[in-house]
Design a protein around this motif. Structure first.
Motif, PDB file in Angstrom:
ATOM      1  N   GLU A   1      10.314   3.967   6.831  1.00 25.92           N
ATOM      2  CA  GLU A   1       9.342   3.825   7.906  1.00 25.92           C
ATOM      3  C   GLU A   1      10.003   3.874   9.278  1.00 25.92           C
ATOM      4  O   GLU A   1      11.182   3.563   9.428  1.00 25.92           O
ATOM      5  CB  GLU A   1       8.553   2.521   7.764  1.00 25.92           C
ATOM      6  CG  GLU A   1       9.404   1.279   7.925  1.00 25.92           C
ATOM      7  CD  GLU A   1       8.651   0.002   7.583  1.00 25.92           C
ATOM      8  OE1 GLU A   1       7.472   0.065   7.221  1.00 25.92           O
ATOM      9  OE2 GLU A   1       9.265  -1.070   7.687  1.00 25.92           O
TER      10      GLU A   1
ATOM     11  N   VAL B   1      10.121   2.257  12.992  1.00 21.92           N
ATOM     12  CA  VAL B   1       9.910   0.934  13.543  1.00 21.92           C
ATOM     13  C   VAL B   1      10.057   1.016  15.062  1.00 21.92           C
ATOM     14  O   VAL B   1      10.993   1.633  15.564  1.00 21.92           O
ATOM     15  CB  VAL B   1      10.929  -0.083  12.972  1.00 21.92           C
ATOM     16  CG1 VAL B   1      10.739  -1.456  13.584  1.00 21.92           C
ATOM     17  CG2 VAL B   1      10.817  -0.145  11.456  1.00 21.92           C
TER      18      VAL B   1
ATOM     19  N   ARG C   1       4.832  -5.227  17.074  1.00 19.58           N
ATOM     20  CA  ARG C   1       5.749  -4.392  16.287  1.00 19.58           C
ATOM     21  C   ARG C   1       4.941  -3.237  15.707  1.00 19.58           C
ATOM     22  O   ARG C   1       3.880  -3.446  15.123  1.00 19.58           O
ATOM     23  CB  ARG C   1       6.362  -5.229  15.183  1.00 19.58           C
ATOM     24  CG  ARG C   1       7.400  -4.541  14.351  1.00 19.58           C
ATOM     25  CD  ARG C   1       8.028  -5.588  13.420  1.00 19.58           C
ATOM     26  NE  ARG C   1       8.923  -4.992  12.491  1.00 19.58           N
ATOM     27  CZ  ARG C   1      10.231  -4.868  12.683  1.00 19.58           C
ATOM     28  NH1 ARG C   1      10.767  -5.319  13.789  1.00 19.58           N
ATOM     29  NH2 ARG C   1      10.999  -4.315  11.774  1.00 19.58           N
TER      30      ARG C   1
ATOM     31  N   LEU D   1       4.881  -0.150  13.022  1.00 18.68           N
ATOM     32  CA  LEU D   1       5.477   0.422  11.824  1.00 18.68           C
ATOM     33  C   LEU D   1       4.699   1.692  11.487  1.00 18.68           C
ATOM     34  O   LEU D   1       3.475   1.683  11.497  1.00 18.68           O
ATOM     35  CB  LEU D   1       5.372  -0.542  10.637  1.00 18.68           C
ATOM     36  CG  LEU D   1       5.938  -1.942  10.837  1.00 18.68           C
ATOM     37  CD1 LEU D   1       5.633  -2.809   9.623  1.00 18.68           C
ATOM     38  CD2 LEU D   1       7.421  -1.894  11.106  1.00 18.68           C
ATOM     39  N   ILE D   2       5.411   2.761  11.233  1.00 17.67           N
ATOM     40  CA  ILE D   2       4.790   3.983  10.725  1.00 17.67           C
ATOM     41  C   ILE D   2       5.380   4.174   9.340  1.00 17.67           C
ATOM     42  O   ILE D   2       6.527   4.588   9.185  1.00 17.67           O
ATOM     43  CB  ILE D   2       5.066   5.199  11.623  1.00 17.67           C
ATOM     44  CG1 ILE D   2       4.618   4.916  13.058  1.00 17.67           C
ATOM     45  CG2 ILE D   2       4.362   6.438  11.067  1.00 17.67           C
ATOM     46  CD1 ILE D   2       5.071   5.956  14.062  1.00 17.67           C
ATOM     47  N   ASP D   3       4.594   3.809   8.345  1.00 13.22           N
ATOM     48  CA  ASP D   3       5.058   3.739   6.972  1.00 13.22           C
ATOM     49  C   ASP D   3       4.730   5.028   6.220  1.00 13.22           C
ATOM     50  O   ASP D   3       3.575   5.439   6.174  1.00 13.22           O
ATOM     51  CB  ASP D   3       4.388   2.549   6.287  1.00 13.22           C
ATOM     52  CG  ASP D   3       4.865   2.334   4.870  1.00 13.22           C
ATOM     53  OD1 ASP D   3       6.025   2.666   4.575  1.00 13.22           O
ATOM     54  OD2 ASP D   3       4.071   1.837   4.055  1.00 13.22           O
TER      55      ASP D   3
ATOM     56  N   ASP E   1       4.028   6.305   2.966  1.00 13.55           N
ATOM     57  CA  ASP E   1       3.644   5.758   1.668  1.00 13.55           C
ATOM     58  C   ASP E   1       4.251   6.518   0.495  1.00 13.55           C
ATOM     59  O   ASP E   1       4.408   5.986  -0.577  1.00 13.55           O
ATOM     60  CB  ASP E   1       2.119   5.785   1.511  1.00 13.55           C
ATOM     61  CG  ASP E   1       1.460   4.688   2.325  1.00 13.55           C
ATOM     62  OD1 ASP E   1       2.157   3.749   2.720  1.00 13.55           O
ATOM     63  OD2 ASP E   1       0.240   4.781   2.544  1.00 13.55           O
TER      64      ASP E   1
ATOM     65  N   VAL F   1       1.494  -7.155  14.385  1.00 15.53           N
ATOM     66  CA  VAL F   1       2.062  -5.956  13.768  1.00 15.53           C
ATOM     67  C   VAL F   1       0.957  -4.923  13.612  1.00 15.53           C
ATOM     68  O   VAL F   1      -0.122  -5.237  13.138  1.00 15.53           O
ATOM     69  CB  VAL F   1       2.665  -6.264  12.369  1.00 15.53           C
ATOM     70  CG1 VAL F   1       3.152  -4.989  11.696  1.00 15.53           C
ATOM     71  CG2 VAL F   1       3.782  -7.283  12.460  1.00 15.53           C
TER      72      VAL F   1
ATOM     73  N   CYS G   1       0.556  -1.432  11.652  1.00 16.80           N
ATOM     74  CA  CYS G   1       1.181  -0.533  10.681  1.00 16.80           C
ATOM     75  C   CYS G   1       0.264   0.668  10.474  1.00 16.80           C
ATOM     76  O   CYS G   1      -0.898   0.508  10.111  1.00 16.80           O
ATOM     77  CB  CYS G   1       1.418  -1.230   9.352  1.00 16.80           C
ATOM     78  SG  CYS G   1       2.158  -0.126   8.113  1.00 16.80           S
TER      79      CYS G   1
ATOM     80  N   SER H   1      -0.143   3.702   8.144  1.00 14.66           N
ATOM     81  CA  SER H   1       0.306   4.142   6.823  1.00 14.66           C
ATOM     82  C   SER H   1       0.032   5.630   6.684  1.00 14.66           C
ATOM     83  O   SER H   1      -1.102   6.031   6.470  1.00 14.66           O
ATOM     84  CB  SER H   1      -0.421   3.369   5.726  1.00 14.66           C
ATOM     85  OG  SER H   1      -0.188   1.993   5.855  1.00 14.66           O
TER      86      SER H   1
ATOM     87  N   GLY I   1      -4.210   2.373   7.926  1.00 10.61           N
ATOM     88  CA  GLY I   1      -3.194   1.359   8.143  1.00 10.61           C
ATOM     89  C   GLY I   1      -3.810  -0.014   8.270  1.00 10.61           C
ATOM     90  O   GLY I   1      -4.918  -0.272   7.793  1.00 10.61           O
TER      91      GLY I   1
ATOM     92  N   GLU J   1      -2.011  -6.716  11.714  1.00 16.35           N
ATOM     93  CA  GLU J   1      -1.799  -8.127  11.367  1.00 16.35           C
ATOM     94  C   GLU J   1      -1.977  -8.955  12.620  1.00 16.35           C
ATOM     95  O   GLU J   1      -1.389  -8.651  13.654  1.00 16.35           O
ATOM     96  CB  GLU J   1      -0.383  -8.364  10.838  1.00 16.35           C
ATOM     97  CG  GLU J   1      -0.144  -7.865   9.461  1.00 16.35           C
ATOM     98  CD  GLU J   1       1.254  -8.226   8.946  1.00 16.35           C
ATOM     99  OE1 GLU J   1       1.983  -9.025   9.589  1.00 16.35           O
ATOM    100  OE2 GLU J   1       1.615  -7.690   7.893  1.00 16.35           O
TER     101      GLU J   1
END
Length: 159
Positions: free
Chosen positions: A27, A29, A40, A42-44, A46, A115, A117, A119, A124, A127
């Motif tokens: 990912e 960050v 924060r 995040l580019i996850d 998958d 956060v 994220c 995805s 995504g 949080e």
């Protein structure tokens, strides 16, 4: 993973929209502004494919989705608070149900994004923590959104 493939991966990316990103295992960050909060990012990825091409595609996907999520962010929090209040009220007395419903706006406002994220390639989550701890205590509220930045569901992760 062979060495030639590992050498092909990007390790950093500086993007005018997403800012400075670092690659960590599967990912990207970084950090981004969501409303008044520094969160924060995040580019996850998958999928198992963590090729350079997929890394670049994930950044493009995040750049396209981010404005939609930011535009909907307050509504995402509001819908999450509404859903959580409704779920809590389903087991409560009529008086408590009315109280939960009356507190939805305050509960949504108390959610501070921590956060974001994205995805890749399918939506995504955001949080949030309850800044007041009056509504969700020391728990984390996870708000899931689809690939258009629209609300899907919320859950409270108790610690």
């Amino acid at each position: 993973m062979n060495m030639a493939h590992a050498e092909e991966l990007l390790t950093e990316n500086l993007d005018p929209v997403l800012g400075s990103l670092s690659w960590e295992t599967s990912e990207w960050v970084g950090d981004i502004q969501v409303g008044t909060h520094h969160v924060r990012l995040l580019i996850d990825l998958d999928e198992e494919d963590h090729s350079r091409e997929r890394q670049i595609e994930s950044i493009a996907y995040a750049k396209a989705l981010l404005p939609k999520v930011l535009k909907n962010e307050a509504q995402l929090r509001r819908q999450a608070a509404d859903e959580i209040a409704e779920a809590a009220g389903s087991e409560a007395s009529e008086k408590d149900r009315r109280r939960y419903a009356s507190e939805v706006d305050s509960a949504a406002a108390a959610m501070e994004p921590q956060v974001l994220c994205i995805s890749f390639p399918d939506g995504g989550y955001l949080e949030c923590r309850d800044a007041t701890q009056a509504f969700y205590g020391a728990s984390t509220v996870v708000i899931r959104f689809d690939d258009e930045g629209n609300y899907e569901e919320a859950e409270v992760d108790f610690e």
